[in-house]
Design a protein around this motif. Structure first.
Motif, PDB file in Angstrom:
ATOM      1  N   ALA A 350     -17.150 -25.046 -11.205  1.00  0.00           N
ATOM      2  CA  ALA A 350     -15.832 -25.387 -10.664  1.00  0.00           C
ATOM      3  C   ALA A 350     -15.190 -26.430 -11.566  1.00  0.00           C
ATOM      4  CB  ALA A 350     -15.961 -25.924  -9.242  1.00  0.00           C
ATOM      5  N   ARG A 352     -11.595 -29.125 -11.816  1.00  0.00           N
ATOM      6  CA  ARG A 352     -10.371 -29.678 -11.224  1.00  0.00           C
ATOM      7  C   ARG A 352      -9.798 -30.706 -12.193  1.00  0.00           C
ATOM      8  NH1 ARG A 352     -11.373 -34.681  -8.857  1.00  0.00           N
ATOM      9  NH2 ARG A 352     -13.580 -35.230  -8.559  1.00  0.00           N
ATOM     10  N   GLY A 353      -8.501 -30.855 -12.117  1.00  0.00           N
ATOM     11  CA  GLY A 353      -7.834 -31.788 -13.010  1.00  0.00           C
ATOM     12  C   GLY A 353      -8.292 -33.222 -12.770  1.00  0.00           C
ATOM     13  N   LEU A 359     -10.197 -32.279 -17.696  1.00  0.00           N
ATOM     14  CA  LEU A 359     -10.736 -31.561 -16.557  1.00  0.00           C
ATOM     15  C   LEU A 359     -12.131 -32.094 -16.241  1.00  0.00           C
ATOM     16  CD1 LEU A 359      -9.883 -27.815 -17.375  1.00  0.00           C
ATOM     17  CD2 LEU A 359      -8.899 -29.188 -15.532  1.00  0.00           C
ATOM     18  N   TYR A 416      -3.216 -23.975 -17.674  1.00  0.00           N
ATOM     19  CA  TYR A 416      -4.413 -23.373 -17.106  1.00  0.00           C
ATOM     20  C   TYR A 416      -5.447 -23.131 -18.213  1.00  0.00           C
ATOM     21  CZ  TYR A 416      -2.268 -22.510 -12.567  1.00  0.00           C
ATOM     22  OH  TYR A 416      -1.688 -22.665 -11.337  1.00  0.00           O
TER      23      TYR A 416
END
Length: 421
Positions: A350, A352-353, A359, A416
């Motif tokens: 996983a 996330r920013g 990231l 992205y």
């Protein structure tokens, strides 16, 4: 007037006359005393090396006469200019020797001269010091590990000799090394004064030795003797085992065994080579072995094992051989065979920013069993690429930690990314 005295002082008149007349000559006689010593040198001075010695003589004379002090050493005049920059300082009737050495011992004379006389005072300075170097060093009964050294004492320099040090150097190492300490010698010939001492179990086999001897008294050790002739000790099997045994690494199916080869002085004979032993820890009872006779004085070898035994504990040891025989085996050391590629991949990745340009990527920790990791986990490789690019253009980042997360930095804002671990 002989001998003259102070009572003879006065005016003297010589009168000569004949039938033609008389004439006179007048003269005045002044009788002056020669120089007299007020302070004489001590007849005997005993000191030791590196001490300071003060010699002083003082004389008195008539006020109208000048006197001069002259110093001699062993009959040779000592010039002020000659000793200007040395450890000897002369100032009239005072002579000071700083940090005296054996060479400055001997007879000193202080001479006082004036126009009407001369007087002198003498002393002998005895300088004691460590013994001088012995001579005539030789060795008899040379064996692999022992030998008997003989020598003749040098000068005792005032104090009796109480012990000796025997040192040696070999063709393998030109540095002098003390072999025997506090040696008590035995006299073997009272007419020549020859001494001898045994060097028991102090030598190395298969070496060419030179020896020297230094004597000591209560003031310390003196200079060593000149080197003896060269002597050869016979070869023997190695007495030492290889040190720093270890290993590991390589490609799958390898068992790498490494050690520090014996230096030349410890090989004890020609034809050095090694034998390696290995067995699986907690599985095998007997060691397998391999002689490396054709490889000589090496320090690493690779043994082929079954590929199923990747990253497996092995007990290993190494033994040295030469043309005479086998040496002792080293202590057993546990190492790992070569690793294989990990057989699992991180799951549930996983991301996330973390901020506008980084990231935080995380995943489920991997089960670090031997069958899955097939080695020791040392890190993770992250692969990431912009959604507008192809996966073939991805960038790789190596995280050298075992923690189940990592930061990817230096990214483009508001973009992205795809990530694989």
């Amino acid at each position: 007037i002989s001998p003259v005295s102070r009572d003879d002082e006065g005016m003297y008149v010589c009168i000569a006359q004949n039938q033609y007349g008389t004439d006179e000559s007048h003269g005045r006689l002044i009788v002056l005393r020669g120089p007299m010593l007020v302070e004489q040198l001590t007849p005997r001075v005993v000191t030791s090396v590196q001490r300071d010695v003060y010699l002083r003589c003082q004389a008195a004379s008539e006020d109208i006469l000048d006197i001069a002090y002259i110093w001699t050493h062993n009959g040779l005049r000592m010039s002020h200019s000659e000793y200007f920059n040395t450890n000897i300082k002369i100032d009239g009737g005072s002579l000071v020797i700083y940090n005296i050495t054996l060479a400055e011992g001997g007879d000193y004379e202080c001479i006082v001269k004036s126009a009407v006389g001369r007087i002198a005072s003498k002393t002998t300075v005895f300088v004691e010091g460590p013994p001088g170097p012995p001579g005539g060093v030789s060795v008899t009964d040379v064996s692999r590990y022992s030998g008997t050294v003989q020598w003749t004492d040098g000068a005792t320099n005032g104090r009796p000799i109480i012990s000796y040090i025997i040192s040696g150097r070999t063709n393998w190492n030109n540095t002098w090394v003390n072999i025997s300490y506090n040696v008590i010698a035995k006299e073997v010939n009272r007419y020549t004064g020859r001494k001898e001492a045994l060097m028991d179990n102090s030598l190395r086999p298969w070496a060419t030795y030179e020896f020297r001897v230094a004597a000591a008294n209560t003031l310390g050790y003196g200079f060593p003797s000149a080197p003896s002739p060269m002597y050869n000790t016979p070869p023997d099997k190695p007495r030492l085992a290889p040190s720093n045994v270890g290993g590991g690494g390589g490609k799958i199916g390898d068992l790498t065994i490494a050690w520090t080869p014996l230096p030349s002085e410890d090989q004890a004979g020609p034809g050095i080579y090694y034998k390696v032993f290995w067995r699986r820890s907690d599985h095998d009872s007997e060691f397998q072995s391999l002689e490396l006779k054709e490889l000589g004085n090496i320090g690493v070898t690779v043994v082929r094992i079954q590929q199923d035994f990747y990253y497996t504990k092995y007990d290993v040891k190494v033994q040295a051989f030469n043309s005479i025989g086998a040496g002792p085996e080293s202590e057993e050391v546990t190492i790992f065979s070569a690793e294989d590629m990990p057989q699992v991949a991180p799951q549930q990745v996983a991301a996330r920013g973390f901020n506008s340009t980084s990231l935080n990527v995380s995943w489920v920790p991997i089960d670090q069993t031997r069958e899955k990791i097939r080695g020791r986990l040392i890190g993770h490789r992250l692969k990431y690429w912009n959604e507008k690019n192809r996966e073939e253009d991805a960038v790789y980042f190596l995280s050298r930690t075992t923690r189940p997360w990592s930061l990817l930095i230096g990214l483009q804002p508001n973009t992205y990314y795809y990530v694989k671990v």
